[in-house]
Design a protein around this motif. Structure first.
Motif, PDB file in Angstrom:
ATOM      1  N   THR A 102       0.853  -1.186   0.000  1.00 43.46           N
ATOM      2  CA  THR A 102       0.000   0.000   0.000  1.00 43.46           C
ATOM      3  C   THR A 102       0.892   1.240   0.000  1.00 43.46           C
ATOM      4  N   THR A 103       0.300   2.382  -0.284  1.00 42.78           N
ATOM      5  CA  THR A 103       1.057   3.629  -0.268  1.00 42.78           C
ATOM      6  C   THR A 103       0.386   4.637   0.653  1.00 42.78           C
ATOM      7  N   ILE A 104       1.213   5.516   1.197  1.00 43.00           N
ATOM      8  CA  ILE A 104       0.763   6.593   2.062  1.00 43.00           C
ATOM      9  C   ILE A 104       1.072   7.892   1.319  1.00 43.00           C
ATOM     10  N   ASP A 105       0.057   8.717   1.116  1.00 41.20           N
ATOM     11  CA  ASP A 105       0.204   9.922   0.319  1.00 41.20           C
ATOM     12  C   ASP A 105      -0.237  11.136   1.137  1.00 41.20           C
ATOM     13  N   TRP A 106       0.629  12.127   1.191  1.00 43.69           N
ATOM     14  CA  TRP A 106       0.368  13.368   1.913  1.00 43.69           C
ATOM     15  C   TRP A 106       0.436  14.521   0.927  1.00 43.69           C
ATOM     16  N   ARG A 107      -0.631  15.283   0.784  1.00 48.16           N
ATOM     17  CA  ARG A 107      -0.630  16.482  -0.063  1.00 48.16           C
ATOM     18  C   ARG A 107      -0.922  17.689   0.832  1.00 48.16           C
ATOM     19  N   LEU A 108      -0.140  18.741   0.652  1.00 44.56           N
ATOM     20  CA  LEU A 108      -0.242  19.935   1.487  1.00 44.56           C
ATOM     21  C   LEU A 108      -0.636  21.126   0.623  1.00 44.56           C
TER      22      LEU A 108
END
Length: 147
Positions: free
Chosen positions: A82-88
């Motif tokens: 799985t992937t963990i994605d953070w957008r700011l």
């Protein structure tokens, strides 16, 4: 595939400070788990340890003050791959964090548990950045999951 999605806004905090909390071992240890080691630079692997186990995340992408993406390379079977994605982004005096834990095979009960835990850790991130004090493991909110 299914995803865990969360949004949290951090008051009076620049995207640079949020980015630092997501891309340095000291920053990560301040809100997720105090037992954080490894290389948080793009291409590196970060080890996060919790009682009773942990996760290893390969850092796939970092765009300063905008985006961070990890791949789970070791941990519970449901997490691996799985992937963990953070957008700011900024919105007036707020930095908005758009969080996605992507690629779950199916919405099993463990996924529901992890969604709740992610929410508590995102609130810990918010608290760390707004007050200087987070609630990383082992001082986190405990949510029981039966074996």
């Amino acid at each position: 595939m299914v995803d865990i999605l969360h949004r949290v806004a951090v008051a009076r905090t620049s995207p640079e400070k949020v980015y630092d909390a997501l891309t340095t071992t000291d920053g990560l240890a301040g809100w997720w788990t105090t037992d954080t080691t490894g290389d948080a630079a793009e291409g590196g692997v970060i080890a996060f340890r919790f009682p009773p186990g942990g996760f290893d995340m390969k850092v796939l992408e970092t765009t300063p003050s905008e985006h961070v993406r990890w791949e789970v390379v070791d941990g519970p079977d449901e997490w691996v791959g799985t992937t963990i994605d953070w957008r700011l982004r900024t919105d007036d005096d707020w930095t908005v964090v758009m969080f996605e834990h992507q690629g779950w095979a199916e919405p099993v009960e463990f996924m529901h548990h992890c969604s709740t835990k992610w929410a508590t850790y995102l609130m810990s991130l918010k608290s760390l950045l707004e007050t200087g004090v987070g609630a990383p493991a082992p001082r986190d909110v405990h949510v029981a999951f039966p074996d």
